[in-house]
Design a protein around this motif. Structure first.
Motif, PDB file in Angstrom:
ATOM      1  N   ASP A   5       0.772  -1.254  -0.045  1.00  7.37           N
ATOM      2  CA  ASP A   5       0.192   0.033   0.093  1.00  7.37           C
ATOM      3  C   ASP A   5       0.803   1.385   0.281  1.00  7.37           C
ATOM      4  OD1 ASP A   5      -2.152   1.814  -0.003  1.00  7.37           O
ATOM      5  OD2 ASP A   5      -3.064   1.040   2.002  1.00  7.37           O
ATOM      6  N   ASN A   6       0.736   1.953  -1.050  1.00  4.44           N
ATOM      7  CA  ASN A   6       1.525   3.304  -1.265  1.00  4.44           C
ATOM      8  C   ASN A   6       0.374   4.569  -1.219  1.00  4.44           C
ATOM      9  OD1 ASN A   6       4.664   2.918  -1.479  1.00  4.44           O
ATOM     10  ND2 ASN A   6       3.539   0.990  -2.389  1.00  4.44           N
ATOM     11  N   GLU A   7       0.739   5.617  -0.844  1.00  2.00           N
ATOM     12  CA  GLU A   7      -0.268   6.770  -0.947  1.00  2.00           C
ATOM     13  C   GLU A   7       0.885   8.045  -0.908  1.00  2.00           C
ATOM     14  OE1 GLU A   7      -3.191   8.987   1.856  1.00  2.00           O
ATOM     15  OE2 GLU A   7      -3.875   6.926   1.322  1.00  2.00           O
ATOM     16  N   VAL A   8       0.488   9.042  -1.887  1.00  2.00           N
ATOM     17  CA  VAL A   8       1.202   9.954  -1.886  1.00  2.00           C
ATOM     18  C   VAL A   8       0.489  11.220  -2.327  1.00  2.00           C
ATOM     19  CG1 VAL A   8       1.761   9.400  -4.424  1.00  2.00           C
ATOM     20  CG2 VAL A   8       3.214  11.009  -3.530  1.00  2.00           C
ATOM     21  N   GLY A   9       0.853  12.366  -1.839  1.00  2.00           N
ATOM     22  CA  GLY A   9      -0.259  13.661  -2.214  1.00  2.00           C
ATOM     23  C   GLY A   9       0.637  14.394  -3.296  1.00  2.00           C
ATOM     24  N   LEU A  10      -0.198  14.745  -4.211  1.00  2.00           N
ATOM     25  CA  LEU A  10       0.530  15.373  -5.497  1.00  2.00           C
ATOM     26  C   LEU A  10      -0.337  16.821  -5.672  1.00  2.00           C
ATOM     27  CD1 LEU A  10      -0.079  12.313  -7.707  1.00  2.00           C
ATOM     28  CD2 LEU A  10       2.096  13.268  -6.823  1.00  2.00           C
ATOM     29  N   SER A  11       0.443  17.877  -6.029  1.00  2.00           N
ATOM     30  CA  SER A  11      -0.047  19.199  -6.323  1.00  2.00           C
ATOM     31  C   SER A  11      -0.532  19.269  -7.635  1.00  2.00           C
ATOM     32  CB  SER A  11       1.112  20.178  -5.836  1.00  2.00           C
ATOM     33  OG  SER A  11       2.145  19.813  -6.598  1.00  2.00           O
ATOM     34  N   HIS A  12      -1.286  18.559  -7.918  1.00  2.00           N
ATOM     35  CA  HIS A  12      -1.940  18.340  -9.440  1.00  2.00           C
ATOM     36  C   HIS A  12      -3.451  17.892  -9.605  1.00  2.00           C
ATOM     37  CE1 HIS A  12       1.891  19.155 -11.614  1.00  2.00           C
ATOM     38  NE2 HIS A  12       2.564  18.571 -10.627  1.00  2.00           N
ATOM     39  N   PRO A  13      -4.117  18.487 -10.366  1.00  2.00           N
ATOM     40  CA  PRO A  13      -5.503  17.995 -10.501  1.00  2.00           C
ATOM     41  C   PRO A  13      -5.756  16.627 -10.741  1.00  2.00           C
ATOM     42  CG  PRO A  13      -4.872  19.120 -12.284  1.00  2.00           C
ATOM     43  CD  PRO A  13      -3.676  19.511 -11.418  1.00  2.00           C
ATOM     44  N   ALA A  14      -6.825  16.092 -10.422  1.00  2.00           N
ATOM     45  CA  ALA A  14      -7.111  14.680 -10.545  1.00  2.00           C
ATOM     46  C   ALA A  14      -7.132  14.417 -12.035  1.00  2.00           C
ATOM     47  CB  ALA A  14      -8.427  14.235  -9.869  1.00  2.00           C
ATOM     48  N   ASP A  15      -7.598  15.149 -13.000  1.00  2.00           N
ATOM     49  CA  ASP A  15      -7.509  14.707 -14.320  1.00  2.00           C
ATOM     50  C   ASP A  15      -6.083  14.575 -14.920  1.00  2.00           C
ATOM     51  OD1 ASP A  15      -7.113  17.311 -14.095  1.00  2.00           O
ATOM     52  OD2 ASP A  15      -8.409  18.101 -15.918  1.00  2.00           O
ATOM     53  N   ARG A  16      -5.156  15.362 -14.416  1.00  2.00           N
ATOM     54  CA  ARG A  16      -3.944  15.155 -15.017  1.00  2.00           C
ATOM     55  C   ARG A  16      -3.329  14.064 -14.562  1.00  2.00           C
ATOM     56  NH1 ARG A  16      -0.959  20.246 -13.732  1.00  2.00           N
ATOM     57  NH2 ARG A  16      -2.280  21.207 -15.265  1.00  2.00           N
ATOM     58  N   VAL A  17      -3.519  13.635 -13.218  1.00  2.00           N
ATOM     59  CA  VAL A  17      -2.807  12.444 -12.779  1.00  2.00           C
ATOM     60  C   VAL A  17      -3.599  11.299 -13.116  1.00  2.00           C
ATOM     61  CG1 VAL A  17      -2.846  11.098 -10.578  1.00  2.00           C
ATOM     62  CG2 VAL A  17      -2.524  13.412 -10.492  1.00  2.00           C
ATOM     63  N   TRP A  18      -4.775  11.310 -13.682  1.00  2.00           N
ATOM     64  CA  TRP A  18      -5.441  10.252 -14.312  1.00  2.00           C
ATOM     65  C   TRP A  18      -4.868   9.936 -15.779  1.00  2.00           C
ATOM     66  CZ3 TRP A  18      -8.997   6.497 -13.511  1.00  2.00           C
ATOM     67  CH2 TRP A  18      -9.729   5.972 -14.687  1.00  2.00           C
ATOM     68  N   ARG A  19      -4.481  11.219 -16.370  1.00  2.00           N
ATOM     69  CA  ARG A  19      -3.891  10.967 -17.662  1.00  2.00           C
ATOM     70  C   ARG A  19      -2.676  10.376 -17.438  1.00  2.00           C
ATOM     71  NH1 ARG A  19      -1.882  15.766 -21.585  1.00  2.00           N
ATOM     72  NH2 ARG A  19      -0.993  14.563 -23.199  1.00  2.00           N
ATOM     73  N   ALA A  20      -1.767  10.657 -16.612  1.00  2.00           N
ATOM     74  CA  ALA A  20      -0.426   9.956 -16.232  1.00  2.00           C
ATOM     75  C   ALA A  20      -0.672   8.564 -16.162  1.00  2.00           C
ATOM     76  CB  ALA A  20       0.360  10.573 -15.163  1.00  2.00           C
ATOM     77  N   LEU A  21      -1.527   8.123 -15.316  1.00  2.00           N
ATOM     78  CA  LEU A  21      -2.044   6.721 -15.198  1.00  2.00           C
ATOM     79  C   LEU A  21      -2.276   5.833 -16.478  1.00  2.00           C
ATOM     80  CD1 LEU A  21      -3.770   6.859 -11.649  1.00  2.00           C
ATOM     81  CD2 LEU A  21      -1.578   6.310 -12.264  1.00  2.00           C
TER      82      LEU A  21
END
Length: 363
Positions: A5-21
């Motif tokens: 289990d890994n969790e990280v806080g990101l200073s980016h909106p959810a749609d940008r993170v979704w695109r990277a995934l």
């Protein structure tokens, strides 16, 4: 059941993170390459063989997808089946990404589990934020706002629209009166001027003087007095000639041209999302070099974040550096930081259109 289990806080909106995934090209940049398995009905092949904690490539099937919140995959790695869940939760600063992998059949040895968890931690806290920063920069609109509407000029009326002044009908009479007064004044002045006197009729003009015998004798005596009394001889005077000797001009050899500036590029440090470059400029000449230009060509997508020791401007992949004079027999050094998650050195470097020398990277 042992989970990773890994969790990280990101200073980016959810749609940008979704695109990277979910973007295969982006996923290959920060985690691993992905291939679509032909004839497997939506199965993907994660090329994880060789990553710490992974034994082989992973056959993954998407079982749930809710954009941009949840992505769930059923994975098969050499017979070991797991469920991989990626959950994105919006936050005030951006979003929080949780990656959990739970075994369904089989488990990992303790050492392999530790290395696998370290791999997830490294890519989620290092490479993924770098890719997100790069995406954010690509989406920045650097264009200036369109200018607003200009103020409309007031309409100008035509001459015929203006009302005729009340005293306009009296102007011709007044002008005529002034002209008559001026004419009368001119006639009066002309009448009082004195006239030229004309000779009276029948009067003879004054007679011209007639030369007499005495006048002729006087002229004769003056001519005799002015005549020379004896013979005269003319003597030619020879003028000395001057010959100016012109000095001969001996051509002298032109001085050799002063040696030009040279530059040497070095990558002084690298990191996950970029590198730091350094350029050393040498001046072997005997006079300070005031004007110099270094052009560094970055790879596509690379950007300069800041520079020290030089002024810079970026136009596409080309970054132009200028700076202070380089002293005679001395050198000048400037450094610059580049954001580029793919490469660790520029594609080219020139000093006044001459290639820079490459130095060995600093360990």
């Amino acid at each position: 059941m042992i989970e990773i289990d890994n969790e990280v806080g990101l200073s980016h909106p959810a749609d940008r993170v979704w695109r990277a995934l979910t973007d295969r090209e982006l996923l290959a940049r920060w985690f691993t390459e992905v291939e679509v398995m032909a004839g497997a009905g939506g199965h993907l092949l994660l090329c994880t063989a060789g990553l710490p904690g992974f034994d082989a490539a992973v056959d993954a099937e998407v079982t749930e997808r809710r954009e941009p919140e949840l992505l769930e995959l059923r994975c098969d790695e050499a017979g070991r089946r797991t469920r991989l869940t990626c959950a994105i939760t919006p936050t005030a600063e951006g979003c929080r990404l949780s990656v959990r992998e739970a075994p369904e059949h089989g488990t990992w040895p303790a050492e392999q589990r530790v290395r696998r968890e370290a791999t997830y931690q490294q890519v989620l806290t290092g490479r993924l934020p770098a890719i997100l920063d790069w995406l954010a920069f690509q989406q920045v609109d650097l264009r200036r706002g369109e200018p607003g509407e200009t103020a409309q000029l007031p309409a100008i009326g035509t001459v015929g629209d203006a009302p005729e002044p009340a005293g306009r009908s009296r102007r011709p009479v007044l002008i005529a009166a002034l002209a008559g007064a001026a004419l009368a004044t001119g006639l009066a002045v002309w009448a009082v001027l004195p006239t030229e006197r004309q000779p009276a009729a029948g009067s003879d003009p004054a007679p011209l003087p007639v030369p007499t015998a005495a006048t002729a004798a006087t002229r004769t005596s003056r001519a005799a007095a002015s005549a020379p009394t004896g013979p005269t001889t003319s003597t030619a005077v020879a003028r000395p000639t001057r010959s100016a000797a012109k000095p001969s001009r001996v051509p002298t050899a032109a001085p050799p041209p002063a040696p030009g500036l040279t530059a040497r590029y070095t990558t002084v440090s690298t990191r996950i999302f970029g590198y730091t470059g350094e350029v050393l400029i040498d001046n072997p000449g005997g006079a300070p070099a005031k004007d110099w230009t270094v052009v560094v060509t970055l790879s596509k997508g690379g950007t300069v974040a800041e520079a020290s020791g030089a002024d810079w401007r970026q136009d596409g992949q080309a970054v132009t550096f200028t700076g202070p004079p380089v002293p005679a027999g001395g050198s000048h050094t400037f450094t610059f930081d580049v954001r580029d998650p793919l490469t660790k050195a520029p594609e080219g470097c020139t000093m006044d259109d001459a290639p820079c020398a490459d130095a060995a990277p600093t360990p």
